[in-house]
Design an enzyme around this catalytic site. Structure first.
Site: not given
Length: 277
Positions: A43-46, A75
């Site tokens: 994902y774009s971030e974790t 987010h």
């Protein structure tokens, strides 16, 4: 076994917004696994949650893209606030991040946070290079690009039309050239936008960080809010539409003023499970 959750953030509908993976208790994870886990989710971030260093705070957050750790992202902060609320914290939350303490509030699926860090204006990248990176003509650009951020830098460029925003086609070699010339930030991340009064349509591209396009970027929304507030010399209240051109519509609500910038939105839990590590 390590418990994980996933949320769709900045949406009230499944399969909208920006997916986020959350590790609710990362205390036992080896440091060497954090980047690997973020790359596995892709994902774009974790976001990894830890007990706070200050007992008066709620949690400590570490945020990873598929390729690096970042000091702040919007987010993951909204998603983590909703998750912490569902885990019994709140509604008032105090979150420790590398950029400093972030105060947040979460009730049900809705969350908000306020960032008081100053906006840092880093550079004004070459408009020709930015246009090339986005596959646009310079006459599609209404303003000179500005690289700025409140912990994570993006290049913001206002475009002349919604159609110009929709027709963007990234040139990876131009991104590489841009990162070589302007090495600060998220690998020459681009956040072009079109403004219609208090409504902003924005896209965000960071292909060198394995994010071809991001459906919702709270840190970019926060920085843009501060940037427009400074330019206007007055408070701004914005609704940012992002993700529409990639089929994951997102809504980010921004208020920026002398107090800082507040970001709000919704998040819904999508999955939970166990990592076999």
């Amino acid at each position: 076994m390590t418990h994980y959750l996933t949320y769709d953030v900045f949406t009230d509908q499944p399969f909208g917004g920006n997916p986020l993976a959350i590790i609710p208790d990362a205390s036992a994870l080896p440091e060497s696994h954090l980047q690997d886990i973020a790359r596995e989710f892709n994902y774009s971030e974790t976001v990894f949650l830890y007990p706070p260093e200050d007992i008066d705070n709620t949690a400590r957050l570490r945020i990873f893209t598929p390729t690096m750790e970042v000091p702040f992202a919007g987010h993951p902060t909204i998603g983590a606030a909703v998750a912490l609320s569902e885990l019994g914290h709140g509604p008032e939350l105090r979150l420790e991040l590398p950029v400093g303490l972030i105060t947040a509030k979460a009730v049900g699926r809705e969350a908000s946070f306020t960032a008081t860090q100053p906006l840092e204006t880093i550079d004004h990248p070459d408009p020709t290079l930015v246009a090339q990176a986005l596959g646009l003509h310079k006459n599609d650009m209404a303003t000179t690009p500005v690289m700025a951020g409140i912990g994570l830098a993006f290049t913001f460029t206002e475009l002349t039309s919604r159609a110009a925003l929709s027709k963007i086609s990234c040139d990876i070699n131009a991104f590489r050239n841009g990162h070589a010339r302007y090495p600060i930030g998220l690998d020459f991340a681009q956040a072009p936008y079109w403004r219609d009064g208090n409504t902003i349509h924005m896209r965000m591209f960071a292909p060198l960080d394995n994010i071809p396009e991001d459906p919702a970027t709270g840190s970019a929304a926060a920085a843009l809010g501060r940037l427009l507030q400074q330019e206007q010399g007055d408070d701004v209240s914005l609704t940012i539409h992002q993700g529409d051109d990639m089929g994951r519509p997102s809504r980010i609500f921004v208020k920026a003023g002398s107090h800082g910038v507040s970001i709000s939105g919704q998040a819904i839990r999508m999955m939970e499970g166990q990592l076999n590590i």
